[in-house]
Scaffold this motif. Sequence first.
Motif, PDB file in Angstrom:
ATOM      1  N   VAL A   1       0.842  -1.197   0.000  1.00  0.00           N
ATOM      2  CA  VAL A   1       0.000   0.000   0.000  1.00  0.00           C
ATOM      3  C   VAL A   1       0.879   1.250   0.000  1.00  0.00           C
ATOM      4  N   ARG A   2       1.946   1.204   0.789  1.00  0.00           N
ATOM      5  CA  ARG A   2       2.875   2.343   0.792  1.00  0.00           C
ATOM      6  C   ARG A   2       3.527   2.510  -0.576  1.00  0.00           C
ATOM      7  N   ALA A   3       3.901   1.394  -1.196  1.00  0.00           N
ATOM      8  CA  ALA A   3       4.517   1.464  -2.526  1.00  0.00           C
ATOM      9  C   ALA A   3       3.533   2.030  -3.547  1.00  0.00           C
ATOM     10  N   GLU A   4       2.270   1.621  -3.442  1.00  0.00           N
ATOM     11  CA  GLU A   4       1.260   2.155  -4.360  1.00  0.00           C
ATOM     12  C   GLU A   4       1.097   3.658  -4.171  1.00  0.00           C
ATOM     13  N   ARG A   5       1.090   4.104  -2.931  1.00  0.00           N
ATOM     14  CA  ARG A   5       0.964   5.539  -2.663  1.00  0.00           C
ATOM     15  C   ARG A   5       2.138   6.317  -3.242  1.00  0.00           C
ATOM     16  N   VAL A   6       3.331   5.810  -3.005  1.00  0.00           N
ATOM     17  CA  VAL A   6       4.525   6.495  -3.514  1.00  0.00           C
ATOM     18  C   VAL A   6       4.497   6.536  -5.038  1.00  0.00           C
ATOM     19  N   LEU A   7       4.117   5.421  -5.644  1.00  0.00           N
ATOM     20  CA  LEU A   7       4.060   5.366  -7.102  1.00  0.00           C
ATOM     21  C   LEU A   7       2.970   6.281  -7.653  1.00  0.00           C
ATOM     22  N   ARG A   8       1.828   6.327  -6.986  1.00  0.00           N
ATOM     23  CA  ARG A   8       0.760   7.245  -7.421  1.00  0.00           C
ATOM     24  C   ARG A   8       1.216   8.698  -7.313  1.00  0.00           C
TER      25      ARG A   8
END
Length: 184
Positions: free
Chosen positions: A9-16
């Motif tokens: 979820v953190r990776a998705e946020r950073v990527l978004r």
Amino acid sequence: MAAGPPSSVRAERVLRAACAAMAAAGALLLGFSAQTKTVLFIQKKAVPKDVQALWVLIVAAAAAAAYHVAQLARCFCMERLAITGGGGGCRRLGRAVACASFLLDKGCAYMVFATTVAALQACFVGLLGVDALQWSKLCNIYTRFCEQAAAGMVCSLLAAAGMAVLSAFSARDLFRRPCSPEYR
């Protein structure tokens, strides 16, 4: 003390956030690029509207940046609901949101990639010229404009690549959700 969100979820946020920033940077670099040159006492200004594909890319990149900011806000709101206990609602709604997110992520990635490639193709004419049509190399005249447009397109390509990875995150999120028993 509550544990933080999972690393995916953190990776998705950073990527978004990175996709939103790169798409916005691409749109801003292209949108504010302009250069005026005087040739034989005539001033000519190069702007993105001169190349229709650049204008379409500006609009597409700005829309993609806005979409990813909205999705980032959705991620934070969903986490907030899950922490406060209000997120235990309907699973079908969660699956519908995941499905919509997956389709929109894919569409956004395709849109930005397609418009960036179209803008690149159109700008190669300005870079290389076309001798058969007697079109001159415009990047020899409008160097700063071409460099700024190239930087904007690189940002847009990076954003499109990140969006493709984000669609994989969305697919994982969609297919990890269990189907409701009535559809089995």
